[in-house]
Design an enzyme around this catalytic site. Structure first.
Site, PDB file in Angstrom:
ATOM      1  N   LYS A  52       0.842  -1.211   0.000  1.00  0.00           N
ATOM      2  CA  LYS A  52       0.000   0.000   0.000  1.00  0.00           C
ATOM      3  C   LYS A  52       0.870   1.252   0.000  1.00  0.00           C
ATOM      4  O   LYS A  52       0.605   2.218  -0.713  1.00  0.00           O
ATOM      5  CB  LYS A  52      -0.944  -0.022   1.211  1.00  0.00           C
ATOM      6  N   GLN A  96      -4.663  -1.333   9.389  1.00  0.00           N
ATOM      7  CA  GLN A  96      -4.624  -2.671   8.786  1.00  0.00           C
ATOM      8  C   GLN A  96      -5.278  -3.673   9.741  1.00  0.00           C
ATOM      9  O   GLN A  96      -4.954  -3.731  10.927  1.00  0.00           O
ATOM     10  CB  GLN A  96      -3.159  -3.060   8.479  1.00  0.00           C
ATOM     11  N   ASP A 119     -10.752   3.095   3.492  1.00  0.00           N
ATOM     12  CA  ASP A 119     -11.104   1.669   3.408  1.00  0.00           C
ATOM     13  C   ASP A 119     -12.610   1.479   3.164  1.00  0.00           C
ATOM     14  O   ASP A 119     -13.041   0.404   2.759  1.00  0.00           O
ATOM     15  CB  ASP A 119     -10.751   0.953   4.722  1.00  0.00           C
TER      16      ASP A 119
HETATM   17  N1  GUN Z   1      -7.214  -6.659   6.046  1.00  0.00           N
HETATM   18  C1  GUN Z   1      -7.597  -7.432   5.002  1.00  0.00           C
HETATM   19  N2  GUN Z   1      -8.090  -6.665   4.026  1.00  0.00           N
HETATM   20  C2  GUN Z   1      -8.019  -5.386   4.448  1.00  0.00           C
HETATM   21  C3  GUN Z   1      -8.374  -4.140   3.859  1.00  0.00           C
HETATM   22  O1  GUN Z   1      -8.880  -4.037   2.730  1.00  0.00           O
HETATM   23  N3  GUN Z   1      -8.134  -3.043   4.638  1.00  0.00           N
HETATM   24  C4  GUN Z   1      -7.598  -3.118   5.876  1.00  0.00           C
HETATM   25  N4  GUN Z   1      -7.428  -1.988   6.545  1.00  0.00           N
HETATM   26  N5  GUN Z   1      -7.277  -4.259   6.438  1.00  0.00           N
HETATM   27  C5  GUN Z   1      -7.482  -5.382   5.726  1.00  0.00           C
END
Ligand code: GUN
Length: 279
Positions: A52, A96, A119
């Site tokens: 990311k 996350q 998100d």
């Molecule tokens: N953990 C698994 N997928 C995601 C996501 O799309 N965003 C976040 N913040 N955590 C995750």
């Protein structure tokens, strides 16, 4: 033989479009940054977070990294989110998931300002999605829609089966397919006659979390199959929820793992980050 839906190529296309957009915004003096928070050192999470931050760098937005120890308390994390909510320079905040057990995931999601929730997990953004109002959309389901559209798969009037009902993927996925005028069925672990139901799908979206569970016996001849899963098999190779080799003969088109939905999630996160800047 199926067409391979190339998520890697399509995600690059999207990131290149976003790169141009951020450059134009920068010329107008508009910039911002994404704050990425990771609690603990889950190896898979570390990979996602690194990817990311790399994507931010690629499209030209700044990222701030907060790597907190696994013992971080909920109060400490909430305090950090509060600080970032008030910081004008920070335009996006991402925690996350999963977070360690002492932290209530829902409390964290609710604490992030909806206008910085790139998100798309905050109940206000989820509510906006369901009501058809503007807001941030969860990145993986948004990525699936973009994959289908950019591959030329028409959605209107099609029978779509989504296997999985998580807040992050299954539920928003179903709402998005409905918004695209599909006839949508949500299947899950308690669904009876799962194979029969899946066999009726023109578009089958699998987010079940079980390695290679869906084989050709679930797939109608000529269906489009989207695999949201990601696992390591016995040989430590990456695989999805779909048995790719089995489905490849039956389906019209299928996403690979890796290189299908995964890169699209990050591309759509970048899309949301740019949208946050534009606001
Ligand atoms: N953990 C698994 N997928 C995601 C996501 O799309 N965003 C976040 N913040 N955590 C995750």
């Amino acid at each position: 033989m199926a067409q391979l839906i190339d998520g890697k190529r399509i995600s690059k296309e999207i990131k290149d479009e976003l790169k141009e957009k951020t450059a134009r915004l920068k010329e107008r003096g508009i910039s911002g940054c994404l704050a990425v928070i990771q609690v603990g050192e889950d190896p898979a999470s570390s990979v996602y977070v690194r990817n990311k931050k790399r994507a931010c760098e690629y499209i030209g937005i700044e990222s701030l990294s907060y790597e907190l120890p696994a013992e971080t308390t909920q109060a400490e994390l909430l305090q950090l989110i509060e600080t970032l909510n008030s910081d004008k320079k920070v335009t996006g905040i991402l925690v996350q998931l999963p977070v360690p057990d002492q932290i209530d995931e829902n409390k964290i999601i609710k604490a992030i300002s909806p206008s910085k929730d790139v998100d798309g997990f905050h109940p206000e953004n989820v509510g906006a999605l369901v009501s058809g109002l503007p807001g941030f959309v969860s990145c993986t389901p948004a990525g699936v829609i973009e994959l289908l559209k950019r591959t030329g798969v028409s959605i209107t009037g099609k029978n779509c089966v989504v296997i999985g009902r998580s807040n992050i993927v299954g539920k928003p996925m179903a709402i998005l397919m409905l918004r695209e005028n599909a006839t949508v069925t949500i299947a899950h672990s308690k669904t009876k006659n799962l194979k029969e139901i899946c066999k009726n799908a023109d578009i089958l979206i699998v987010a079940v979390g079980k390695p290679k569970m869906v084989d050709a016996s679930y797939v109608k001849e000529g269906a489009v199959v989207i695999d949201v899963g990601i696992h390591r098999d016995a040989d430590n190779n990456l695989c999805g929820d779909v048995d790719f080799d089995s489905v490849f003969e039956t389906a019209q088109a299928v996403t690979p793992v890796p290189g299908g939905v995964g890169p699209m999630t990050i591309a759509m996160l970048m899309h949301n980050c740019v949208e946050a800047l534009e606001r």
